[in-house]
Design a protein around this motif. Structure first.
Motif, PDB file in Angstrom:
ATOM      1  N   PRO A 130       0.835  -1.188   0.054  1.00  0.00           N
ATOM      2  CA  PRO A 130      -0.101  -0.023  -0.164  1.00  0.00           C
ATOM      3  C   PRO A 130       0.855   1.296   0.095  1.00  0.00           C
ATOM      4  CG  PRO A 130      -0.899  -1.765   1.595  1.00  0.00           C
ATOM      5  CD  PRO A 130       0.401  -2.149   1.161  1.00  0.00           C
ATOM      6  N   GLY A 131       0.280   2.154  -0.843  1.00  0.00           N
ATOM      7  CA  GLY A 131       1.318   3.465  -0.830  1.00  0.00           C
ATOM      8  C   GLY A 131       2.266   3.542  -1.681  1.00  0.00           C
ATOM      9  N   THR A 132       2.698   2.383  -2.402  1.00  0.00           N
ATOM     10  CA  THR A 132       3.893   2.168  -3.155  1.00  0.00           C
ATOM     11  C   THR A 132       3.458   1.974  -4.623  1.00  0.00           C
ATOM     12  OG1 THR A 132       4.486  -0.111  -3.063  1.00  0.00           O
ATOM     13  CG2 THR A 132       5.317   1.323  -1.317  1.00  0.00           C
ATOM     14  N   ARG A 133       4.395   1.957  -5.578  1.00  0.00           N
ATOM     15  CA  ARG A 133       4.163   1.796  -6.804  1.00  0.00           C
ATOM     16  C   ARG A 133       5.209   0.786  -7.503  1.00  0.00           C
ATOM     17  NH1 ARG A 133       4.274   7.605 -10.118  1.00  0.00           N
ATOM     18  NH2 ARG A 133       2.288   8.653  -9.116  1.00  0.00           N
ATOM     19  N   ASN A 134       6.285   0.338  -6.733  1.00  0.00           N
ATOM     20  CA  ASN A 134       7.039  -0.751  -7.046  1.00  0.00           C
ATOM     21  C   ASN A 134       7.593  -1.554  -5.958  1.00  0.00           C
ATOM     22  OD1 ASN A 134       8.873   1.154  -5.962  1.00  0.00           O
ATOM     23  ND2 ASN A 134      10.110   1.267  -7.655  1.00  0.00           N
ATOM     24  N   THR A 135       6.821  -1.607  -4.952  1.00  0.00           N
ATOM     25  CA  THR A 135       7.204  -2.552  -3.918  1.00  0.00           C
ATOM     26  C   THR A 135       6.234  -3.464  -3.605  1.00  0.00           C
ATOM     27  OG1 THR A 135       8.243  -0.676  -2.702  1.00  0.00           O
ATOM     28  CG2 THR A 135       7.804  -2.644  -1.417  1.00  0.00           C
ATOM     29  N   ASP A 136       6.763  -5.000  -3.692  1.00  0.00           N
ATOM     30  CA  ASP A 136       5.817  -6.137  -3.358  1.00  0.00           C
ATOM     31  C   ASP A 136       5.358  -6.132  -2.215  1.00  0.00           C
ATOM     32  OD1 ASP A 136       6.430  -7.877  -5.782  1.00  0.00           O
ATOM     33  OD2 ASP A 136       8.507  -7.687  -5.162  1.00  0.00           O
ATOM     34  N   TYR A 137       4.216  -6.636  -1.966  1.00  0.00           N
ATOM     35  CA  TYR A 137       3.270  -6.783  -0.613  1.00  0.00           C
ATOM     36  C   TYR A 137       3.718  -7.672   0.032  1.00  0.00           C
ATOM     37  CZ  TYR A 137      -0.690  -7.408   2.305  1.00  0.00           C
ATOM     38  OH  TYR A 137      -1.396  -7.767   3.451  1.00  0.00           O
ATOM     39  N   TYR A 138       4.118  -8.620  -0.524  1.00  0.00           N
ATOM     40  CA  TYR A 138       4.626  -9.859   0.345  1.00  0.00           C
ATOM     41  C   TYR A 138       6.098  -9.724   0.830  1.00  0.00           C
ATOM     42  CZ  TYR A 138       0.128 -11.791  -0.909  1.00  0.00           C
ATOM     43  OH  TYR A 138      -1.294 -12.054  -1.061  1.00  0.00           O
ATOM     44  N   GLY A 139       6.390  -9.925   2.075  1.00  0.00           N
ATOM     45  CA  GLY A 139       7.883  -9.919   2.369  1.00  0.00           C
ATOM     46  C   GLY A 139       8.760 -10.910   2.167  1.00  0.00           C
ATOM     47  N   VAL A 140       8.088 -12.119   1.913  1.00  0.00           N
ATOM     48  CA  VAL A 140       8.858 -13.232   1.652  1.00  0.00           C
ATOM     49  C   VAL A 140       9.561 -13.202  -0.055  1.00  0.00           C
ATOM     50  CG1 VAL A 140       7.185 -14.684   0.833  1.00  0.00           C
ATOM     51  CG2 VAL A 140       9.227 -15.784   1.779  1.00  0.00           C
ATOM     52  N   LEU A 141       8.710 -12.375  -0.750  1.00  0.00           N
ATOM     53  CA  LEU A 141       8.990 -12.253  -2.151  1.00  0.00           C
ATOM     54  C   LEU A 141      10.165 -10.767  -2.254  1.00  0.00           C
ATOM     55  CD1 LEU A 141       5.744 -12.245  -4.112  1.00  0.00           C
ATOM     56  CD2 LEU A 141       7.417 -13.968  -3.899  1.00  0.00           C
ATOM     57  N   ARG A 142       9.699  -9.719  -1.535  1.00  0.00           N
ATOM     58  CA  ARG A 142      10.590  -8.700  -1.264  1.00  0.00           C
ATOM     59  C   ARG A 142      11.984  -9.012  -0.776  1.00  0.00           C
ATOM     60  NH1 ARG A 142       6.446  -6.278   1.924  1.00  0.00           N
ATOM     61  NH2 ARG A 142       7.859  -6.418   3.831  1.00  0.00           N
ATOM     62  N   SER A 143      11.901  -9.992   0.116  1.00  0.00           N
ATOM     63  CA  SER A 143      13.472 -10.414   0.565  1.00  0.00           C
ATOM     64  C   SER A 143      14.222 -11.298  -0.521  1.00  0.00           C
ATOM     65  CB  SER A 143      13.300 -11.098   1.763  1.00  0.00           C
ATOM     66  OG  SER A 143      12.611 -12.208   1.837  1.00  0.00           O
ATOM     67  N   ALA A 144      13.501 -11.878  -1.062  1.00  0.00           N
ATOM     68  CA  ALA A 144      13.868 -12.987  -2.231  1.00  0.00           C
ATOM     69  C   ALA A 144      14.518 -12.255  -3.261  1.00  0.00           C
ATOM     70  CB  ALA A 144      13.260 -14.075  -2.387  1.00  0.00           C
ATOM     71  N   VAL A 145      14.016 -11.070  -3.493  1.00  0.00           N
ATOM     72  CA  VAL A 145      14.623 -10.275  -4.783  1.00  0.00           C
ATOM     73  C   VAL A 145      15.443  -9.196  -4.361  1.00  0.00           C
ATOM     74  CG1 VAL A 145      12.565 -11.037  -6.298  1.00  0.00           C
ATOM     75  CG2 VAL A 145      12.784  -8.779  -4.833  1.00  0.00           C
ATOM     76  N   ARG A 146      16.025  -9.283  -3.193  1.00  0.00           N
ATOM     77  CA  ARG A 146      17.001  -7.967  -2.745  1.00  0.00           C
ATOM     78  C   ARG A 146      18.148  -8.055  -3.674  1.00  0.00           C
ATOM     79  NH1 ARG A 146      14.664  -5.277   1.085  1.00  0.00           N
ATOM     80  NH2 ARG A 146      13.336  -6.384   2.602  1.00  0.00           N
ATOM     81  N   SER A 147      18.593  -9.200  -4.044  1.00  0.00           N
ATOM     82  CA  SER A 147      19.714  -9.286  -5.010  1.00  0.00           C
ATOM     83  C   SER A 147      19.064  -9.767  -6.532  1.00  0.00           C
ATOM     84  CB  SER A 147      20.754 -10.166  -4.586  1.00  0.00           C
ATOM     85  OG  SER A 147      20.501 -11.522  -4.706  1.00  0.00           O
ATOM     86  N   GLY A 148      20.004  -9.577  -7.528  1.00  0.00           N
ATOM     87  CA  GLY A 148      19.368 -10.019  -8.632  1.00  0.00           C
ATOM     88  C   GLY A 148      19.376 -11.472  -9.099  1.00  0.00           C
TER      89      GLY A 148
END
Length: 211
Positions: A130-148
């Motif tokens: 919520p309130g973002t344009r390019n941030t995943d909602y799910y924390g597990v996805l956010r953390s898995a893509v912190r590197s490329g």
């Protein structure tokens, strides 16, 4: 070719009850992860690690996702069953906003699992924080893509444990093993992997596999 998988069994012991007595999302997805690890390791070049080794373990979402990065994985998949109203049905995958090229594999998984479960495929979805344009909602996805270095990052919801038909289907070890074999076969097809102890015999007209 080597493809490394990180499997993340969602939740922990006796977490998220289903409508069928005895079903818990955490318990059944942990079983599925074990079956899927075995199924994937039947293929040449596939190696598998789990984010947790015991059912009771409950690493936080950041640790689960980073596990894939730290293990130089190609695929991260978090295993779940879904919850909503009693009439809700179907299989859905969530992929990362950062991985738009991963949709083809997601759809192959989703369609195959839905067909096996005799339910509908709800699609490969992304969800914004919520309130973002390019941030995943799910924390597990956010953390898995912190590197490329992890190109395929998913959550897969294997039907709804709030739906009696789908919960009953999932609360069956034989069905979980079928799920594992089906998902492993999709990955094998996508990455052109062959089963171990399989000989490839071909001529100019009719290549085929003989076990």
């Amino acid at each position: 070719m080597t493809i490394k998988f990180t499997l993340d069994p969602g939740h922990y012991t006796n977490y998220n009850t289903g409508v069928v007595k005895g079903y818990y999302e955490g318990n059944e997805m942990f079983k599925l992860a074990g079956y899927l690890k075995t199924a994937l390791e039947q293929y040449n070049g596939f190696t598998v690690v789990l984010t947790k080794e015991t059912l009771a373990s409950n690493p936080d979402l950041e640790i689960r996702g980073r596990f894939a990065i730290n293990n130089n994985s190609d695929v991260f998949i978090s295993l779940h069953s879904n919850a909503a109203g009693a009439s809700a049905t179907g299989v859905v995958l969530f992929n990362s906003l950062k991985r738009p090229n991963s949709v083809t594999l997601a759809n192959a998984l989703g369609h195959s699992v839905a067909q096996l479960m005799d339910t509908n495929y709800r699609g490969c979805l992304t969800r914004l924080y919520p309130g973002t344009r390019n941030t995943d909602y799910y924390g597990v996805l956010r953390s898995a893509v912190r590197s490329g270095n992890v190109p395929y990052v998913y959550i897969i919801e294997h039907g709804f444990h709030t739906n009696e038909k789908e919960c009953t289907w999932l609360y069956n070890d034989a069905h979980l093993k079928q799920l594992a074999e089906t998902e492993a076969a999709v990955f094998a097809g996508y990455f052109h992997a062959t089963k171990k102890n399989t000989t490839v015999i071909s001529d100019t007209n009719a290549p085929f596999l003989v076990a």
